[in-house]
Design a protein around this motif. Structure first.
Motif, PDB file in Angstrom:
ATOM      1  N   GLN A   1       2.499   4.571   4.460  1.00 35.84           N
ATOM      2  CA  GLN A   1       2.959   4.963   3.905  1.00 35.84           C
ATOM      3  C   GLN A   1       3.119   6.411   2.974  1.00 35.84           C
ATOM      4  OE1 GLN A   1       2.206   1.467   0.568  1.00 35.84           O
ATOM      5  NE2 GLN A   1       1.146   0.974   1.999  1.00 35.84           N
TER       6      GLN A   1
ATOM      7  N   GLY B   1      -2.513   0.244   6.994  1.00 35.03           N
ATOM      8  CA  GLY B   1      -1.210  -0.141   6.378  1.00 35.03           C
ATOM      9  C   GLY B   1      -1.253   1.109   5.621  1.00 35.03           C
ATOM     10  N   ASN B   2      -2.298   2.064   4.604  1.00 35.46           N
ATOM     11  CA  ASN B   2      -2.048   2.937   4.369  1.00 35.46           C
ATOM     12  C   ASN B   2      -1.930   4.058   4.544  1.00 35.46           C
ATOM     13  OD1 ASN B   2      -3.730   1.491   1.685  1.00 35.46           O
ATOM     14  ND2 ASN B   2      -5.906   3.109   2.848  1.00 35.46           N
ATOM     15  N   ALA B   3      -1.471   3.507   6.212  1.00 32.16           N
ATOM     16  CA  ALA B   3      -1.307   5.212   6.789  1.00 32.16           C
ATOM     17  C   ALA B   3       0.421   5.204   6.958  1.00 32.16           C
ATOM     18  CB  ALA B   3      -1.729   5.251   8.168  1.00 32.16           C
TER      19      ALA B   3
ATOM     20  N   GLU C   1      -8.662   9.401  -0.483  1.00 35.93           N
ATOM     21  CA  GLU C   1      -9.446   8.567  -1.601  1.00 35.93           C
ATOM     22  C   GLU C   1     -10.779   9.189  -2.194  1.00 35.93           C
ATOM     23  OE1 GLU C   1      -9.868   4.520  -1.005  1.00 35.93           O
ATOM     24  OE2 GLU C   1      -8.391   4.226   0.469  1.00 35.93           O
TER      25      GLU C   1
ATOM     26  N   ALA D   1       3.308  -2.393   5.969  1.00 36.80           N
ATOM     27  CA  ALA D   1       2.055  -2.103   5.426  1.00 36.80           C
ATOM     28  C   ALA D   1       1.051  -3.158   6.022  1.00 36.80           C
ATOM     29  CB  ALA D   1       1.957  -2.128   3.857  1.00 36.80           C
TER      30      ALA D   1
ATOM     31  N   TYR E   1       1.284  12.646  11.418  1.00 36.15           N
ATOM     32  CA  TYR E   1       1.499  13.586   9.803  1.00 36.15           C
ATOM     33  C   TYR E   1       2.358  14.618   9.887  1.00 36.15           C
ATOM     34  CZ  TYR E   1      -1.282   9.986   7.237  1.00 36.15           C
ATOM     35  OH  TYR E   1      -1.562   8.427   7.967  1.00 36.15           O
TER      36      TYR E   1
ATOM     37  N   ASP F   1      -9.117   8.072   5.821  1.00 44.19           N
ATOM     38  CA  ASP F   1      -8.386   7.244   4.834  1.00 44.19           C
ATOM     39  C   ASP F   1      -9.277   7.756   3.820  1.00 44.19           C
ATOM     40  OD1 ASP F   1      -6.649   5.200   3.323  1.00 44.19           O
ATOM     41  OD2 ASP F   1      -8.285   3.933   3.542  1.00 44.19           O
ATOM     42  N   ARG F   2     -10.708   6.857   4.016  1.00 42.48           N
ATOM     43  CA  ARG F   2     -11.524   7.409   2.841  1.00 42.48           C
ATOM     44  C   ARG F   2     -11.645   8.804   2.679  1.00 42.48           C
ATOM     45  NH1 ARG F   2     -18.201   6.950   4.317  1.00 42.48           N
ATOM     46  NH2 ARG F   2     -19.140   7.653   2.628  1.00 42.48           N
TER      47      ARG F   2
ATOM     48  N   LYS G   1      -6.763  -2.048   7.449  1.00 42.34           N
ATOM     49  CA  LYS G   1      -6.495  -1.143   6.055  1.00 42.34           C
ATOM     50  C   LYS G   1      -6.094   0.117   5.789  1.00 42.34           C
ATOM     51  CE  LYS G   1      -8.340  -0.633   1.387  1.00 42.34           C
ATOM     52  NZ  LYS G   1      -8.716   0.659   0.839  1.00 42.34           N
ATOM     53  N   ALA G   2      -6.661   0.327   6.944  1.00 39.00           N
ATOM     54  CA  ALA G   2      -6.048   1.971   7.057  1.00 39.00           C
ATOM     55  C   ALA G   2      -5.201   2.514   7.353  1.00 39.00           C
ATOM     56  CB  ALA G   2      -7.890   2.600   7.569  1.00 39.00           C
TER      57      ALA G   2
ATOM     58  N   ARG H   1       2.063  10.068   1.153  1.00 43.95           N
ATOM     59  CA  ARG H   1       1.351   9.762   0.228  1.00 43.95           C
ATOM     60  C   ARG H   1       1.136  11.429  -0.064  1.00 43.95           C
ATOM     61  NH1 ARG H   1      -4.271   7.145   1.952  1.00 43.95           N
ATOM     62  NH2 ARG H   1      -3.327   7.722   3.945  1.00 43.95           N
TER      63      ARG H   1
END
Length: 556
Positions: free
Chosen positions: A331, A327-329, A378, A51, A352, A374-375, A324-325, A333
């Motif tokens: 996981q 890290g989110n990627a 969100e 992550a 994905y 990522d933005r 950071k992106a 979702r």
């Protein structure tokens, strides 16, 4: 001097030790992964993406930890070095956890691979790798080697990535200095190339070079090395006989590695001011001026090498917007009824598998769009379904552009770049084009796998040439090479194709390798292409005949 295409990353390899004895990392991989204190995405049975943006995996039997790729920009070198330890620290914590009170497992340093992609270098990584092996090689060793190392390897990889392979570099400041020097050097070369300089021009600017005939082509690895044991033994004080490209009156001069380092730093100082933060510039200058010691300045292994310990880092610095992106990627979702399942996380993109109640669809997010994606997840999750289904309205496209996604069609059409055949052949033949043959005979007569790899590279070059409508194949060669050298290349190619064929009568003296007329270039390569396919067809026929003979053995 750089743009979004300039990326860098680090891969560090370790030995897993048990009470002083090496162990196979595969035996303990699952236990370590299960004990990780952070989220992760399992890519395979021996690899997880963390992550924190990097990866932990087993290569052969050795554990390896990588960073996320970082854009080359001020402050990014510190972020990259911090990110390596941000990824490594959880692995060390997991080892400590499974060890218990009486555990003996620990990591020992082994190697480090520093990867870079720069726009102008990316189309000629093999040539630049060879150039670095003969020029900046000794100075680079000061940063990424120690007194028990064996030399630096320069590799050209897929997707325009250049990889510099050295030893594990312990300590945050040591790592920052090492990456800063390599990044500024490559940024300088990239700038010269983007301004229209040829590789000969770059070599002239770098000034000092080692004898090219000493370069070795790496076995089973596409890359180059030029051993300089005196650098390992004596560090900065080592004296080398180097050719002075600025002084036409002297063929060579004796130069200390410290003098070479100072010369290269002067050339790269403008790039340092562009891509490094003031703190990074100060740290690099201290290493150059010897006010800061490097690992090679210590005898034996440096502190933190024999047994790797956690290194405290600033997590905020270690997690750039890109990281950071990532890290989110890693996981899974669930957003607006769409289940995003990461199934590919690589140097160029994140892939994905998207499930929204129908047949799963694939969506690719190029790395340069990852922060914007990522933005989007969100702030505008309602746009995911039309993005995946490719049914975006004009207004929705405007909204996507507002978050940074200017080409949404790329998400469905993107394919990770494949290795370019024109680059692939250089491991075997580039050094010949530069005027010397590197262990070709030795390489070609020993390993069947390498021989097959060689034939495959020839076929790729031929196919690449045909695909680009080039009758004589000249388009695959870089403009720096004149036709005399290309003709010489074809003669070596012809000679190597005939390795398993009966020897034929020697050609006339004026037709021996290296003595072709310029006009013969086209016909020579056409003959070689024809000869290659004849050889391939004969080989296939021989295999068929062999199978027939084997079959007859079992027919009553």
């Amino acid at each position: 001097m750089t743009n979004y295409q300039a990326l860098m990353g680090i891969e560090s390899e370790f030995r897993l030790m048990d009470a002083g004895h090496p162990r196979d990392g595969k035996e303990h991989f699952s236990a370590v992964v299960n004990a990780l204190p952070i989220p992760y995405f399992k890519r395979s049975d021996n690899c997880v993406r963390l992550a924190t943006g990097g990866s932990f995996y087993i290569d052969g039997s050795e554990p390896e930890v990588t960073t996320a790729p970082f854009y080359v920009e001020p402050g990014a070198v510190t972020g990259l070095a911090s990110n390596l330890y941000l990824n490594l620290n959880p692995v060390l914590a997991a080892l400590q956890k499974i060890n218990g009170e009486n555990g003996k497992l620990y990591l020992q340093g082994y190697s480090a691979h520093f990867s870079f992609t720069f726009p102008a270098i990316s189309s000629r990584t093999a040539q630049v790798a060879h150039l670095l092996a003969t020029t900046a090689n000794p100075a680079i060793q000061l940063f990424i080697e120690n007194r028990k190392s064996s030399g630096v390897m320069f590799r050209h990889r897929a997707n325009g990535r250049l990889e510099i392979c050295g030893d594990y570099v312990p300590g945050l400041e040591n790592l920052v200095s090492a990456v800063a020097f390599q990044a500024t050097l490559l940024s300088t070369i990239d700038h010269w190339l983007s301004e229209g300089a040829s590789l000969d021009d770059v070599k002239h600017q770098l000034r000092y070079s080692l004898p090219p005939e000493q370069v070795r082509s790496c076995r089973l690895r596409r890359g180059y090395l030029l051993p300089t044991p005196e650098v390992i033994q004596q560090g900065r004080r080592a004296l080398l006989e180097m050719h002075d490209g600025w002084d036409g009156r002297t063929a060579a001069r004796q130069l200390s590695v410290q003098e070479l380092l100072e010369h290269l730093y002067q050339l790269c100082e403008p790039a340092a001011e562009t891509i490094l933060s003031p703190a990074e510039q100060k740290l690099l200058l201290a290493a150059v001026e010897r006010t800061k010691k490097l690992p090679i300045d210590s005898h034996g292994y440096p502190a933190g090498y024999a047994k790797v310990e956690p290194v405290p880092v600033n997590a905020r610095i270690a997690v750039s917007p890109l990281t950071k992106a990532l890290g989110n990627a890693v996981q899974e979702r669930q957003v607006e009824g769409v289940r995003l399942i990461p199934d590919y996380v690589g140097w160029d993109a994140v892939g994905y598998s998207c499930q929204n109640g129908k047949q799963p669809e694939k969506i690719w997010v190029p790395l340069k769009d990852l922060v914007a994606f990522d933005r989007l997840v969100e702030e505008h999750p309602e746009l995911l379904k039309p993005l995946i289904a490719k049914t975006l309205t004009e207004q929705q496209r405007i909204t996507l552009a507002a978050v940074g996604i200017t080409d949404p069609d790329r998400f469905s059409t993107y394919v990770p770049p494949q290795e370019q055949p024109a680059d692939q052949h250089h491991n075997y033949l580039l050094s010949f084009l530069n005027g010397n043959i590197i262990e070709l005979d030795q390489r070609m007569e020993n390993l069947r796998e390498e021989r097959q790899m060689y034939y495959s590279s020839i076929e790729n070059i031929i196919n690449y040439s045909i695909k680009n409508n080039s009758k004589n194949g000249e388009s695959i060669f870089k403009e720096e090479y004149n036709k005399d050298k290309i003709v010489a290349y074809t003669s070596v190619l012809s000679d190597k194709i005939k390795i398993n064929e009966p020897k034929k009568k020697s050609p006339p003296r004026n037709k021996r390798p290296g003595r072709f007329d310029k006009e013969d270039f086209g016909s020579e390569l056409e003959e070689i292409v024809s000869e290659y396919f004849n050889l391939h067809e004969n080989s296939m026929n021989r295999e068929k005949d062999e199978r027939k003979r084997e079959t007859k053995k079992y027919i009553p």
